[in-house]
Motif scaffolding. Sequence first.
Motif, short mmCIF file in Angstrom:
data_model
loop_
_atom_site.label_atom_id
_atom_site.label_comp_id
_atom_site.label_asym_id
_atom_site.label_seq_id
_atom_site.Cartn_x
_atom_site.Cartn_y
_atom_site.Cartn_z
N PRO A 177 130.41 -28.68 58.99
CA PRO A 177 129.71 -29.28 60.49
C PRO A 177 128.69 -27.85 60.62
N PRO A 178 127.53 -28.37 60.91
CA PRO A 178 127.11 -29.76 61.49
C PRO A 178 126.54 -30.53 60.29
N PHE A 179 126.56 -29.95 59.01
CA PHE A 179 126.05 -30.83 57.62
C PHE A 179 126.99 -32.18 57.48
N ASP A 180 128.12 -32.17 58.10
CA ASP A 180 128.87 -33.37 57.67
C ASP A 180 128.37 -34.54 58.37
N ASN A 181 127.55 -34.10 59.33
CA ASN A 181 126.76 -35.26 60.07
C ASN A 181 125.46 -35.55 59.25
N LYS A 182 125.31 -37.09 58.93
CA LYS A 182 124.23 -37.40 58.46
C LYS A 182 122.89 -37.17 59.12
N ASP A 183 122.95 -37.35 60.46
CA ASP A 183 121.83 -37.13 61.37
C ASP A 183 121.40 -35.59 61.17
#
Lengths: 337, 520
Positions: free
Chosen positions: B284-290
């Motif tokens: 996280p936060p890069f597991d979130n596409k946005d």
Amino acid sequence: MARYILRRILLALPALFGLVLLTFVLTRVIPADPAATLAGDAATPAQLAEIRARYGLDRPLWEQAVTHMRQVLSGDLGSSIFSGRPVMEEIVFRLPATLELTFVALLLATGLGVPLGLLAALNHNGPIDHLARLISVGGLAIASFWLAIMLQLIFAMDLDVLPLRGRIDVALGAPPTVTGFFLVDSLLAGRLDLLVDTLRHLALPAVTLCLPGLASIARFTRSGVLETLQKDFVLYAQAAGYGRVRLAAIYVLRNAVTVTVAQIGLLFGALISGAVAVEAIFDWPGLGTYAVQAILSADYKALLAVTLVVGVVYAVVNVLVDVAQALIDPRVAEQVK
Amino acid sequence: MRLRAALLAALLFATPAAAQQRPLVWGDTLPATLDPHAVFDVPSQFILLNIYDGLYRYQGNPPQLIPWLAERHSVSEDGLTWEITLRDGVNFHDGSPMTAEDVVYSFRRLLAMNRAPAAAFTPVLKAENVSAPDARTVRFVLSTPYAPFLAAMPLVAIVNPRVLTANEKDSDRGAEWLAANSAGSGAYRMDSATYRPRTALDLVRFPEHFRGWADNPKPIDQVRSRPVMETSTRVLALLRGEIDATDSYLPTDQVERVERNARTRVAKDESMRVFILRMNNRKPPFDNKDARLCFAHAFNYPGFNEIILKGLVIRNPGPNPNNLWGNPEGMAPYSFDLAKAREHCDKARAAGAPLGREIEIHVQSELEQTVQAAQMFQADLRRVGVSLKIVPSTWPNITGSTGRPETTPDMWVHWVSAYFIDPENWIGQMYDSRFHGTWKASSWYQNQQVDALLAKARTSLDQSERARLYAEATKLVVADSPDIWVYNTVNLRGLTRRVQGYSFSPVGSGGELRTLSLAD
């Protein structure tokens, strides 16, 4: 005297032992993985594991440390994990390059620094003293990489009187290797052209490297001489009618330089570490550039060997300095007893 | 006294005698070892292309794969058995003729050593499955079909087993010896006596090279490779004529200076080397596409490419270099748009992505551009409320940490170079989850659809089908924005004007000496 020397040597051994252990731990606890660099692109985890096993990198740290210690004690510095070649073979080429540069720099630093300090002290608060102060403050304050580039720009690029980089001209080629010191080897080969070319190549890096050393030697000599000038025996000698030059050069200087000589031992270490930057900028193929390359490729075997060799050289130089000090001032050896 | 004065004068004013023409002095980096089976990086290609020959070789730009020691190849229907017919009349430097057995030995040595250049082959080829049915045929039986097999062939140098077995030590296949010597058949021979690792390598032309020298009437007989470590010294040495060629990564701010000098020029060639800022998609936060899209829009592409790098690079919208096949048509790159970035970051925060934490970006301190990119990114991210911390590191430190998602940095900056010319070298090894644990796949991206497409493209022997599959996979990957692709490199090599016949190919970066000559 012999006991004194023996004592100095014995004291150096635990320091070297500590050095080997400490550098081993330091190089192995940083996350750099030599296996990853060896295996290269797209290496599979299985391939990495296989390489780690082959080089013993998967063993516990203490076990690796013991193996390493055992190897070092048996005189084996190991092989570069990249080239697979004994590290010692490469160090044999590179150590003389670094030593040659360091010795010439040291020679310049003492050869100019001691007279400068002496003159400054004799000319206390006079113009020479101010000039000397300017040189020593400048020498300590100027970053060597900046000075190196400036010297290159002035003497190699603009004036075109000295070479920019390297140890010897490409078209001439190195003298046949006997000692690895080009100054010595070119003399042994009877090649004056190579000697001159080597000196020309040495000029800029040696001047760059010597400046901080020159500065501190001048300062130490100056304060040593000033202090000695206050001593009673000087007053007596003056009263007895000794000439100024004879007094300064023989009686004062000998008493004043013991501190400076001790300084040279420390300075040697500073010169070798300073050589890393200077060697890189002038492409001097010495231990400094070798160490940088070893760090950038995580070749920890090479790095350990360099540290050890530099440590040994440093220890040897310091023993020599201690001996020199005892010769100049016998009281030093007496105190130890 | 007079002697001393004379010596001083000699020291200051003598210039070394240069009556005859100076040999070509090559100032590019030398590899850590000369063993072509032990390393594969940009410097080692100089050894591979000049001292050795391979079965195939890339020539020209865009690179063409041409048969080199090979004459032709055939492949079975199932894509498993490859037979390569060798050309006749190839001799090694020691005069002994090259046979199929030597090729078998070379491949087996490569696979047994299992170092960098073997990585392209180990998943599909076992040592015992390389054989020589006759003196001019080499047979490879793969364990699974592998389309880039031929494309990876130029990685493998053919070595002379007779020389190596004579120098073997503890059955090391001559590894220790070959690190500082050579056993090749290439256009140049090395002088082992004057070799100093990473410092000096002298090469002498091999007149009996199998290609002959008809296409270069004035080849260079003597080449001295003298790597220059520091960039500033390298540029000065070139301007002064102490070296004839720099490496091919001249800093963009030095180009004008080299071009202004009457003696020197800069060769500019579009290569295949993609500059990339990675994101650890598992953390996280890069597991979130946005969050990833926010970052992709927050990088100032025109500022970096056009201003900092002075337009000497080419914007690259995806993982594959622009000039490679297998890219979807008309793919739009992400734009620098802070409004969009803010929008995506807000969405990500609303979904609970921890964008308030300090994000670490690891840079390779000795490579100035990775630092510059991170510094510029840091300033722009601050404007969308994200704080970026720049961590200085080195290549081995970073690659040493990419084995597991937990140890992989949040972000890191690097290039992916042309090791072999096939999308497998870029998108294939970067975004197929089977490569997780390698530095190339260190964004830990996972998309089953992409995995399936890449697996199929890797095994299909139909070129047009492969191109379609890679294009489709590229679209999906780019839409997911797992990393930030910035530019494709234009290689910049400083050369003295006396160097003629310089020819560039992305593999080898123009380091092939065979075509060069020196003007008087």
